[in-house]
Scaffold this motif. Structure first.
Motif, PDB file in Angstrom:
ATOM      1  N   ARG A  12     -54.809  76.187  78.142  1.00  0.00           N
ATOM      2  CA  ARG A  12     -55.780  77.154  77.617  1.00  0.00           C
ATOM      3  C   ARG A  12     -56.966  77.227  78.541  1.00  0.00           C
ATOM      4  O   ARG A  12     -57.395  76.231  79.110  1.00  0.00           O
ATOM      5  N   TYR A  13     -57.480  78.436  78.697  1.00  0.00           N
ATOM      6  CA  TYR A  13     -58.643  78.662  79.557  1.00  0.00           C
ATOM      7  C   TYR A  13     -59.771  79.344  78.804  1.00  0.00           C
ATOM      8  O   TYR A  13     -59.529  80.103  77.866  1.00  0.00           O
ATOM      9  N   GLY A  14     -60.964  79.099  79.283  1.00  0.00           N
ATOM     10  CA  GLY A  14     -62.116  79.902  78.876  1.00  0.00           C
ATOM     11  C   GLY A  14     -62.662  79.573  77.499  1.00  0.00           C
ATOM     12  O   GLY A  14     -62.170  78.681  76.818  1.00  0.00           O
ATOM     13  N   LYS A  44     -45.881  80.290  85.641  1.00  0.00           N
ATOM     14  CA  LYS A  44     -45.025  79.351  86.382  1.00  0.00           C
ATOM     15  C   LYS A  44     -45.849  78.310  87.128  1.00  0.00           C
ATOM     16  O   LYS A  44     -45.637  77.110  86.987  1.00  0.00           O
ATOM     17  N   SER A  45     -46.793  78.808  87.924  1.00  0.00           N
ATOM     18  CA  SER A  45     -47.634  77.919  88.747  1.00  0.00           C
ATOM     19  C   SER A  45     -48.449  76.969  87.895  1.00  0.00           C
ATOM     20  O   SER A  45     -48.581  75.791  88.212  1.00  0.00           O
ATOM     21  N   THR A  46     -49.024  77.505  86.843  1.00  0.00           N
ATOM     22  CA  THR A  46     -49.859  76.689  85.960  1.00  0.00           C
ATOM     23  C   THR A  46     -49.040  75.538  85.373  1.00  0.00           C
ATOM     24  O   THR A  46     -49.502  74.403  85.313  1.00  0.00           O
ATOM     25  N   LEU A  48     -46.295  74.221  86.684  1.00  0.00           N
ATOM     26  CA  LEU A  48     -45.995  73.293  87.775  1.00  0.00           C
ATOM     27  C   LEU A  48     -47.208  72.425  88.111  1.00  0.00           C
ATOM     28  O   LEU A  48     -47.094  71.226  88.352  1.00  0.00           O
ATOM     29  N   ARG A  49     -48.390  73.062  88.104  1.00  0.00           N
ATOM     30  CA  ARG A  49     -49.615  72.328  88.444  1.00  0.00           C
ATOM     31  C   ARG A  49     -49.973  71.313  87.360  1.00  0.00           C
ATOM     32  O   ARG A  49     -50.552  70.272  87.666  1.00  0.00           O
ATOM     33  N   MET A  50     -49.610  71.588  86.128  1.00  0.00           N
ATOM     34  CA  MET A  50     -49.805  70.568  85.089  1.00  0.00           C
ATOM     35  C   MET A  50     -48.856  69.391  85.323  1.00  0.00           C
ATOM     36  O   MET A  50     -49.245  68.234  85.147  1.00  0.00           O
ATOM     37  N   LEU A  54     -52.466  68.638  88.878  1.00  0.00           N
ATOM     38  CA  LEU A  54     -53.529  69.415  89.528  1.00  0.00           C
ATOM     39  C   LEU A  54     -54.282  70.261  88.520  1.00  0.00           C
ATOM     40  O   LEU A  54     -55.306  70.856  88.826  1.00  0.00           O
ATOM     41  N   GLU A  55     -53.730  70.321  87.331  1.00  0.00           N
ATOM     42  CA  GLU A  55     -54.314  71.129  86.268  1.00  0.00           C
ATOM     43  C   GLU A  55     -54.222  70.288  85.001  1.00  0.00           C
ATOM     44  O   GLU A  55     -53.185  69.686  84.732  1.00  0.00           O
ATOM     45  N   GLU A  56     -55.305  70.207  84.265  1.00  0.00           N
ATOM     46  CA  GLU A  56     -55.307  69.404  83.043  1.00  0.00           C
ATOM     47  C   GLU A  56     -54.391  70.018  81.977  1.00  0.00           C
ATOM     48  O   GLU A  56     -54.324  71.241  81.873  1.00  0.00           O
ATOM     49  N   PHE A  83     -46.418  73.812  98.998  1.00  0.00           N
ATOM     50  CA  PHE A  83     -47.023  75.102  98.639  1.00  0.00           C
ATOM     51  C   PHE A  83     -46.561  76.194  99.585  1.00  0.00           C
ATOM     52  O   PHE A  83     -45.988  75.917 100.624  1.00  0.00           O
ATOM     53  N   GLN A  84     -46.907  77.457  99.249  1.00  0.00           N
ATOM     54  CA  GLN A  84     -46.477  78.556 100.116  1.00  0.00           C
ATOM     55  C   GLN A  84     -47.299  78.628 101.406  1.00  0.00           C
ATOM     56  O   GLN A  84     -46.777  78.986 102.444  1.00  0.00           O
ATOM     57  N   ASN A  85     -48.560  78.302 101.329  1.00  0.00           N
ATOM     58  CA  ASN A  85     -49.311  78.163 102.579  1.00  0.00           C
ATOM     59  C   ASN A  85     -49.185  76.707 102.974  1.00  0.00           C
ATOM     60  O   ASN A  85     -49.465  75.825 102.183  1.00  0.00           O
TER      61      ASN A  85
HETATM   62  P1  ADP Z   1     -50.809  82.265  92.699  1.00  0.00           P
HETATM   63  O1  ADP Z   1     -50.708  83.708  92.339  1.00  0.00           O
HETATM   64  O2  ADP Z   1     -50.468  81.962  94.120  1.00  0.00           O
HETATM   65  O3  ADP Z   1     -50.124  81.370  91.704  1.00  0.00           O
HETATM   66  P2  ADP Z   1     -53.530  82.695  92.028  1.00  0.00           P
HETATM   67  O4  ADP Z   1     -54.002  83.606  93.106  1.00  0.00           O
HETATM   68  O5  ADP Z   1     -53.132  83.238  90.690  1.00  0.00           O
HETATM   69  O6  ADP Z   1     -52.343  81.838  92.603  1.00  0.00           O
HETATM   70  O7  ADP Z   1     -54.609  81.559  91.752  1.00  0.00           O
HETATM   71  C1  ADP Z   1     -55.320  80.960  92.782  1.00  0.00           C
HETATM   72  C2  ADP Z   1     -56.335  80.034  92.141  1.00  0.00           C
HETATM   73  O8  ADP Z   1     -57.218  80.759  91.295  1.00  0.00           O
HETATM   74  C3  ADP Z   1     -55.712  78.967  91.286  1.00  0.00           C
HETATM   75  O9  ADP Z   1     -56.404  77.753  91.466  1.00  0.00           O
HETATM   76  C4  ADP Z   1     -55.867  79.465  89.872  1.00  0.00           C
HETATM   77  O10 ADP Z   1     -55.978  78.391  88.952  1.00  0.00           O
HETATM   78  C5  ADP Z   1     -57.153  80.265  89.960  1.00  0.00           C
HETATM   79  N1  ADP Z   1     -57.119  81.434  89.058  1.00  0.00           N
HETATM   80  C6  ADP Z   1     -56.130  82.316  88.901  1.00  0.00           C
HETATM   81  N2  ADP Z   1     -56.416  83.252  87.993  1.00  0.00           N
HETATM   82  C7  ADP Z   1     -57.660  82.953  87.554  1.00  0.00           C
HETATM   83  C8  ADP Z   1     -58.537  83.547  86.594  1.00  0.00           C
HETATM   84  N3  ADP Z   1     -58.176  84.605  85.882  1.00  0.00           N
HETATM   85  N4  ADP Z   1     -59.746  82.977  86.417  1.00  0.00           N
HETATM   86  C9  ADP Z   1     -60.093  81.913  87.128  1.00  0.00           C
HETATM   87  N5  ADP Z   1     -59.315  81.292  88.038  1.00  0.00           N
HETATM   88  C10 ADP Z   1     -58.121  81.820  88.239  1.00  0.00           C
END
Ligand code: ADP
Ligand code: ADP
Length: 227
Positions: A12-14, A44-46, A48-50, A54-56, A83-85
């Protein structure tokens, strides 16, 4: 006994605690090749990062082996992530790039040499161990990034769109390399991509995600024969 247990994970964010990953739940067997697939922004990334730490984790439990790792930092999770980069150090040689993590862990020099050479042999990059990343092609750089990940001999290998910066031809050959690598290493892989063909050719099981929710978990044959 599953090697990774992902129990009802939420992110959850925000201020409004908006969930971008909802009730992600699955067990992963030892040595499985799992692919998370779905459109950009589906979580997907979120996820994986959990798993990487890398993500709580907002809610739920994550076990790697028998260990609850919710509060274990990334470096103590027995994982490697690509990572991709490629995130290589530009001023270090290929050898030093691959050795870096082991040096930080203060392994003895001869063990580092041995481990780097072994990784370089598997990835067929022995001939340019002394070069700097800027003198390498995209595909070679990605091999170095893979080398840096495998040299630590992790229990779990995490990859976030590792091939999406490569051109189409290279992507196909690197796909095969990664399948070979998985067979070779006999470790669990979790691989994130938005490319269905990649998912199809690489996975033992595919996790299809949409809007932060798992839609389906199945073998490629099952997924793509479902109308
Ligand atoms: P990718 O698309 O390569 O998975 P993003 O460009 O979505 O990566 O995210 C790059 C970074 O920005 C990550 O650390 C992610 O947690 C953060 N991020 C992505 N979307 C948001 C958002 N809406 N608000 C704040 N941070 C974000
Ligand atoms: P995918 O990897 O499938 O492209 P992500 O996991 O990167 O998706 O992102 C899932 C959603 O979470 C997206 O809507 C993204 O904007 C949002 N998000 C990612 N990181 C953050 C963040 N730090 N703050 C707020 N929202 C985020």
């Amino acid at each position: 006994m599953a090697s990774i247990r992902i129990h009802h994970l939420y992110k959850r964010y925000g201020k409004d605690k908006h969930a971008v990953v909802k009730d992600f739940h699955m067990d992963i067997e030892d040595k499985e090749f799992i692919v998370f697939v779905g459109p950009s922004g589906c979580g997907k990334s979120t996820t994986l990062r959990m798993i990487a730490g890398l993500e709580e984790i907002s809610e739920g439990e994550l076990y790697i082996g028998d260990r609850l790792v919710n509060h274990v930092p990334p470096k103590d999770r027995d994982i490697s992530m690509v990572f991709q980069n490629y995130a290589l150090y530009p001023n270090m040689s290929v050898f030093e790039n691959i050795a870096f993590g082991l040096r930080m862990a203060k392994l003895p020099r001869h063990e580092i040499d041995q481990a780097v050479k072994n990784a370089a042999r598997i990835l067929e990059i022995e001939s340019f161990l002394n070069r700097k990343p800027r003198h390498l092609s995209g595909g070679q750089r990605q091999r170095v990034a893979l080398g840096r990940a495998i040299v630590r001999n992790p229990k779990l290998f995490l990859m976030d769109e590792p091939l999406s910066n490569l051109d189409a031809k290279l992507r196909v050959s690197m796909r095969m390399e990664i399948i070979k690598l998985h067979k070779n290493l006999e470790t669990t892989f979790i691989y994130v991509t938005h490319d269905q063909v990649e998912a199809m050719t690489m996975a033992d099981r595919i996790v299809v995600m949409k809007d932060g929710i798992i839609q389906q978990i199945d073998s490629p044959e099952q997924i793509y024969s479902t109308p």
